[in-house]
Design a protein around this motif. Structure first.
Motif, PDB file in Angstrom:
ATOM      1  N   ARG A  21       0.839  -1.200   0.000  1.00 48.87           N
ATOM      2  CA  ARG A  21       0.000   0.000   0.000  1.00 48.87           C
ATOM      3  C   ARG A  21       0.877   1.255   0.000  1.00 48.87           C
ATOM      4  O   ARG A  21       0.683   2.158  -0.803  1.00 48.87           O
ATOM      5  CB  ARG A  21      -0.939  -0.007   1.205  1.00 48.87           C
ATOM      6  N   LYS A  22       1.851   1.303   0.860  1.00 48.45           N
ATOM      7  CA  LYS A  22       2.697   2.494   0.982  1.00 48.45           C
ATOM      8  C   LYS A  22       3.641   2.634  -0.220  1.00 48.45           C
ATOM      9  O   LYS A  22       3.677   3.667  -0.879  1.00 48.45           O
ATOM     10  CB  LYS A  22       3.505   2.426   2.273  1.00 48.45           C
ATOM     11  N   GLY A  23       4.434   1.608  -0.484  1.00 51.35           N
ATOM     12  CA  GLY A  23       5.449   1.687  -1.534  1.00 51.35           C
ATOM     13  C   GLY A  23       4.865   1.785  -2.926  1.00 51.35           C
ATOM     14  O   GLY A  23       5.321   2.601  -3.746  1.00 51.35           O
ATOM     15  N   PHE A  24       3.848   0.973  -3.213  1.00 52.97           N
ATOM     16  CA  PHE A  24       3.263   0.985  -4.550  1.00 52.97           C
ATOM     17  C   PHE A  24       2.536   2.298  -4.812  1.00 52.97           C
ATOM     18  O   PHE A  24       2.646   2.878  -5.891  1.00 52.97           O
ATOM     19  CB  PHE A  24       2.323  -0.211  -4.737  1.00 52.97           C
ATOM     20  N   THR A  25       1.800   2.794  -3.823  1.00 58.46           N
ATOM     21  CA  THR A  25       1.097   4.067  -3.983  1.00 58.46           C
ATOM     22  C   THR A  25       2.077   5.180  -4.320  1.00 58.46           C
ATOM     23  O   THR A  25       1.865   5.956  -5.269  1.00 58.46           O
ATOM     24  CB  THR A  25       0.306   4.420  -2.707  1.00 58.46           C
ATOM     25  N   GLN A  26       3.167   5.267  -3.571  1.00 58.93           N
ATOM     26  CA  GLN A  26       4.180   6.290  -3.824  1.00 58.93           C
ATOM     27  C   GLN A  26       4.795   6.122  -5.217  1.00 58.93           C
ATOM     28  O   GLN A  26       4.996   7.093  -5.937  1.00 58.93           O
ATOM     29  CB  GLN A  26       5.262   6.230  -2.758  1.00 58.93           C
ATOM     30  N   PHE A  27       5.073   4.875  -5.603  1.00 64.29           N
ATOM     31  CA  PHE A  27       5.649   4.587  -6.921  1.00 64.29           C
ATOM     32  C   PHE A  27       4.722   5.061  -8.038  1.00 64.29           C
ATOM     33  O   PHE A  27       5.164   5.711  -8.999  1.00 64.29           O
ATOM     34  CB  PHE A  27       5.916   3.079  -7.036  1.00 64.29           C
ATOM     35  N   VAL A  28       3.427   4.766  -7.923  1.00 63.77           N
ATOM     36  CA  VAL A  28       2.461   5.194  -8.941  1.00 63.77           C
ATOM     37  C   VAL A  28       2.442   6.709  -9.027  1.00 63.77           C
ATOM     38  O   VAL A  28       2.522   7.285 -10.131  1.00 63.77           O
ATOM     39  CB  VAL A  28       1.046   4.646  -8.637  1.00 63.77           C
TER      40      VAL A  28
END
Length: 146
Positions: free
Chosen positions: A134-141
């Motif tokens: 949730r944290k890492g993927f959201t930031q990546f997007v």
């Protein structure tokens, strides 16, 4: 017996933008600290990854996994484990649902290790994985696709 975990979170991006980030599997190590190396071994005719080999390290335990991916438009991606040193099976999916603010990302994952692991430890690890995604993927997007 495999244990399942699921989670849902929202990203202020379109389903197409979120799916583009999911398709970009070779960049998973940029947003997931447990993924050390990701290599696409085969692709579908449209260029999306079909089989993907990943090297991971979780709680000091390394594993190399080969998974087959399936894609349905810009709303659904799933994977099935084909080979692993540490797991009997693993299945998972991302379902993307448009919202008024962007995209609801629904993640489901089921894992069965080859060696006995207390259910509480496995469940805790799975929940942590969902939080990290949730944290890492959201930031990546948001940094790369919006």
């Amino acid at each position: 017996m495999a244990l399942s975990v699921s989670g849902e979170f929202e990203i202020e991006a379109s389903p197409e933008q979120v799916m583009a980030a999911l398709v970009d599997v070779e960049r998973i190590p940029e947003w997931s600290a447990v993924h050390k190396k990701v290599v696409v071994e085969s692709r579908f005719d449209d260029g999306r990854p079909r089989t993907v080999r990943m090297t991971l390290a979780v709680l000091g335990v390394s594993d190399t996994q080969l998974a087959e991916h399936k894609w349905i438009g810009d709303e659904h991606m799933s994977w099935t484990l084909l080979e692993s040193e540490k797991q009997k099976c693993q299945e998972g999916e991302y379902r993307l649902v448009p919202t008024s603010r962007g995209t609801s990302v629904q993640l489901t994952m089921a894992v069965e290790p080859k060696v006995w692991v207390p259910k509480s430890v496995l469940r805790q690890g799975q929940k942590q994985a969902v939080r990290l995604i949730r944290k890492g993927f959201t930031q990546f997007v948001l940094e790369n696709y919006v």
